[in-house]
Write a protein that holds these residues in place. Structure first.
Motif, short mmCIF file in Angstrom:
data_model
loop_
_atom_site.label_atom_id
_atom_site.label_comp_id
_atom_site.label_asym_id
_atom_site.label_seq_id
_atom_site.Cartn_x
_atom_site.Cartn_y
_atom_site.Cartn_z
N GLN A 46 0.98 -1.23 0.17
CA GLN A 46 0.05 -0.07 -0.06
C GLN A 46 0.72 1.23 -0.07
O GLN A 46 0.65 2.32 -0.67
N ALA A 47 1.77 1.34 0.71
CA ALA A 47 2.91 2.40 0.75
C ALA A 47 3.65 2.66 -0.69
O ALA A 47 3.85 3.52 -0.77
N GLU A 48 4.02 1.59 -1.06
CA GLU A 48 4.68 1.62 -2.44
C GLU A 48 3.85 2.19 -3.54
O GLU A 48 4.03 2.95 -4.33
N LEU A 49 2.53 1.71 -3.50
CA LEU A 49 1.55 2.24 -4.46
C LEU A 49 1.14 3.53 -4.12
O LEU A 49 0.85 4.32 -5.11
N GLN A 50 0.89 4.15 -2.94
CA GLN A 50 0.71 5.35 -2.65
C GLN A 50 1.84 6.27 -3.22
O GLN A 50 1.52 7.54 -3.66
N GLN A 51 3.21 5.96 -3.07
CA GLN A 51 4.05 6.61 -3.63
C GLN A 51 4.04 6.82 -5.08
O GLN A 51 4.25 7.80 -5.64
N ARG A 52 3.69 5.61 -5.80
CA ARG A 52 3.73 5.66 -7.35
C ARG A 52 2.57 6.55 -7.72
O ARG A 52 2.85 7.06 -8.58
N LEU A 53 1.47 6.50 -7.07
CA LEU A 53 0.19 7.10 -7.33
C LEU A 53 0.72 8.65 -7.26
O LEU A 53 0.35 9.41 -8.01
N LYS A 54 1.41 9.17 -6.43
CA LYS A 54 1.77 10.59 -6.11
C LYS A 54 2.53 10.85 -7.51
O LYS A 54 2.40 12.06 -8.07
N GLN A 55 3.48 9.94 -7.63
CA GLN A 55 4.38 10.30 -9.00
C GLN A 55 3.55 10.29 -9.97
O GLN A 55 3.88 11.22 -11.13
N VAL A 56 2.75 9.63 -10.26
CA VAL A 56 1.98 9.63 -11.50
C VAL A 56 0.95 10.75 -11.72
O VAL A 56 0.74 11.43 -12.90
#
Length: 122
Positions: A46-56
């Protein structure tokens, strides 16, 4: 010198019950450890996906490609699935079964006592 005493028949059921109880506790502990590991993995993902979500989200205004939009939707869907998985394991029927039946039992008992008191008060 006395020969070793055979366990009495009254001791054997207690030992069997203790053995079954220990086996149940061990199974519960294994299940708890597995669930804890799963929760840790889900939180990390979940933390990894939230980071990627911010980048996208930062990249979308610069580059309006359909690939980024599709990735954004995929990330959001996976995050929702992880959140549901984390929440659903916290509230399962197994954890609510005992309190539910306690409420039914004592609620029903309260109603019966209320009817009895009401009929006596007339």
């Amino acid at each position: 010198m006395q020969p070793p005493q055979e366990p009495s028949k009254s001791d054997l059921p207690e030992e069997d019950e203790l053995t079954r109880s220990l086996a149940d506790v061990e199974r519960s502990l294994v299940a708890l450890k597995e669930r804890y590991a799963q929760v840790q993995q889900d939180r990390q993902r979940q933390a990894e996906l939230q980071q990627r979500l911010k980048q996208v989200k930062r990249e979308i205004p610069k580059n309006r490609s359909s690939q980024l939009k599709a990735e954004l939707k995929q990330i959001q869907a996976e995050l929702e699935a992880i959140e549901v998985n984390l929440e659903s394991q916290l509230f399962s029927w197994g954890s609510l079964k005992a309190p539910f039946w306690q409420a039914v039992r004592f609620g029903g008992l309260g109603i019966v006592v209320g009817w009895i008191l009401k009929s006596c008060a007339k």
